[in-house]
Write a protein that holds these residues in place. Sequence first.
Motif, short mmCIF file in Angstrom:
data_model
loop_
_atom_site.label_atom_id
_atom_site.label_comp_id
_atom_site.label_asym_id
_atom_site.label_seq_id
_atom_site.Cartn_x
_atom_site.Cartn_y
_atom_site.Cartn_z
N GLY A 1 0.83 -1.15 -0.06
CA GLY A 1 0.10 -0.05 -0.06
C GLY A 1 0.89 1.27 0.01
O GLY A 1 2.03 1.11 0.54
N HIS A 2 0.45 2.26 -0.59
CA HIS A 2 1.49 3.39 -0.75
C HIS A 2 0.62 4.82 -0.29
O HIS A 2 -0.48 4.81 -0.26
CB HIS A 2 2.30 3.58 -1.99
CG HIS A 2 1.25 3.49 -3.28
ND1 HIS A 2 0.77 4.75 -4.06
CD2 HIS A 2 0.46 2.62 -3.89
CE1 HIS A 2 0.25 4.22 -4.92
NE2 HIS A 2 0.05 3.25 -4.90
N ARG A 3 1.17 5.72 -0.39
CA ARG A 3 0.85 7.10 -0.01
C ARG A 3 0.11 7.08 1.15
O ARG A 3 -0.72 7.33 1.30
CB ARG A 3 -0.16 7.83 -1.02
CG ARG A 3 0.66 8.34 -2.35
CD ARG A 3 -0.06 8.91 -3.33
NE ARG A 3 -0.70 10.20 -2.61
CZ ARG A 3 -1.79 10.74 -2.93
NH1 ARG A 3 -2.61 10.17 -3.86
NH2 ARG A 3 -2.17 11.96 -2.43
N ILE A 4 0.94 6.34 2.23
CA ILE A 4 0.19 6.31 3.73
C ILE A 4 0.31 7.83 4.59
O ILE A 4 1.29 8.11 4.50
CB ILE A 4 0.91 5.18 4.58
CG1 ILE A 4 0.84 3.85 3.59
CG2 ILE A 4 0.33 5.06 5.90
CD1 ILE A 4 1.71 3.05 4.37
N VAL A 5 -0.74 7.86 5.01
CA VAL A 5 -1.10 9.35 5.61
C VAL A 5 -2.00 8.88 7.12
O VAL A 5 -2.75 8.18 6.98
CB VAL A 5 -1.76 10.27 4.91
CG1 VAL A 5 -2.22 11.57 5.78
CG2 VAL A 5 -1.11 10.68 3.70
N ILE B 1 -4.87 6.43 6.22
CA ILE B 1 -5.32 6.44 4.68
C ILE B 1 -4.20 5.92 3.64
O ILE B 1 -3.28 6.40 4.09
CB ILE B 1 -5.81 7.76 4.41
CG1 ILE B 1 -6.75 8.71 5.40
CG2 ILE B 1 -6.20 7.90 3.02
CD1 ILE B 1 -6.85 9.99 5.48
N CYS B 2 -4.48 5.07 2.97
CA CYS B 2 -3.62 4.70 1.99
C CYS B 2 -4.31 4.31 0.87
O CYS B 2 -5.52 4.41 0.46
CB CYS B 2 -2.79 3.41 2.39
SG CYS B 2 -3.81 2.00 2.38
N GLN B 3 -3.46 4.13 -0.31
CA GLN B 3 -3.70 3.95 -1.89
C GLN B 3 -3.41 2.57 -2.31
O GLN B 3 -2.31 2.10 -1.91
CB GLN B 3 -3.18 5.22 -2.38
CG GLN B 3 -3.76 4.97 -3.88
CD GLN B 3 -3.33 6.49 -4.41
OE1 GLN B 3 -3.54 7.60 -3.98
NE2 GLN B 3 -2.58 6.15 -5.61
N ALA B 4 -4.24 2.05 -2.91
CA ALA B 4 -3.97 0.70 -3.73
C ALA B 4 -4.32 1.00 -5.07
O ALA B 4 -5.22 1.73 -5.60
CB ALA B 4 -4.79 -0.46 -3.00
N LYS C 1 -3.71 16.97 12.48
CA LYS C 1 -2.22 17.14 12.03
C LYS C 1 -2.00 15.70 11.11
O LYS C 1 -2.45 14.69 11.63
CB LYS C 1 -1.50 16.78 13.43
CG LYS C 1 -0.02 16.64 13.02
CD LYS C 1 0.70 16.54 14.48
CE LYS C 1 2.20 16.19 14.04
NZ LYS C 1 2.92 15.38 15.31
N LEU C 2 -1.56 16.03 10.08
CA LEU C 2 -1.16 14.99 9.02
C LEU C 2 0.20 14.68 9.09
O LEU C 2 0.91 15.73 8.86
CB LEU C 2 -1.55 15.75 7.61
CG LEU C 2 -3.11 15.93 7.44
CD1 LEU C 2 -3.06 16.47 5.95
CD2 LEU C 2 -4.07 14.85 7.74
N SER C 3 0.55 13.18 9.01
CA SER C 3 1.87 12.94 8.71
C SER C 3 2.01 11.84 7.58
O SER C 3 0.94 10.74 7.46
CB SER C 3 2.38 12.12 10.29
OG SER C 3 2.08 12.71 11.16
N GLU C 4 2.58 12.22 6.72
CA GLU C 4 2.95 11.29 5.64
C GLU C 4 3.95 10.28 5.71
O GLU C 4 5.37 10.81 5.91
CB GLU C 4 2.77 12.04 4.06
CG GLU C 4 2.86 11.07 2.91
CD GLU C 4 2.40 11.67 1.60
OE1 GLU C 4 2.57 11.06 0.74
OE2 GLU C 4 2.37 13.21 1.77
N LEU C 5 3.98 9.21 5.60
CA LEU C 5 4.98 8.04 5.68
C LEU C 5 5.81 8.17 4.40
O LEU C 5 5.08 8.23 3.42
CB LEU C 5 4.67 6.85 5.94
CG LEU C 5 4.45 6.54 7.48
CD1 LEU C 5 3.24 7.34 7.98
CD2 LEU C 5 4.08 4.89 7.69
#
Length: 120
Positions: free
Chosen positions: A21-25, A42-45, A112-116
Amino acid sequence: MQKSIKQLLDTIIEGIQEKKGHRIVIADFSGIKDPICKYFVICQANSSTQIEAIAGSVSDMTRQKLGEKAIGVSGLDNAYWVAIDYGDIMVHILQPQAREFYDLEHLWEDAKLSELPEEY
């Protein structure tokens, strides 16, 4: 952050990353009055198959490592957007079009957003 919530958050992220999974926030709602939960992950597939794999990985890892079961899972029937409810943490796995359209990251301006960083 309570240790058990931190462990759950880390395990959820591990389950997402296990299936690419990518773009994990992570949206932290601790600064918001009366939030629906403490965190959104939140993530994207790229496909419904990958969404199903990520949802299964998250569920398996949280159950095996922490003995945690989701309160509910929605969206597996079409796997366009799957939401997994762990009470304090809501996991959202979306295809790119759904993620762009719903823009969950920006529904709560005070979160507060944190993007991995992406793992390769």
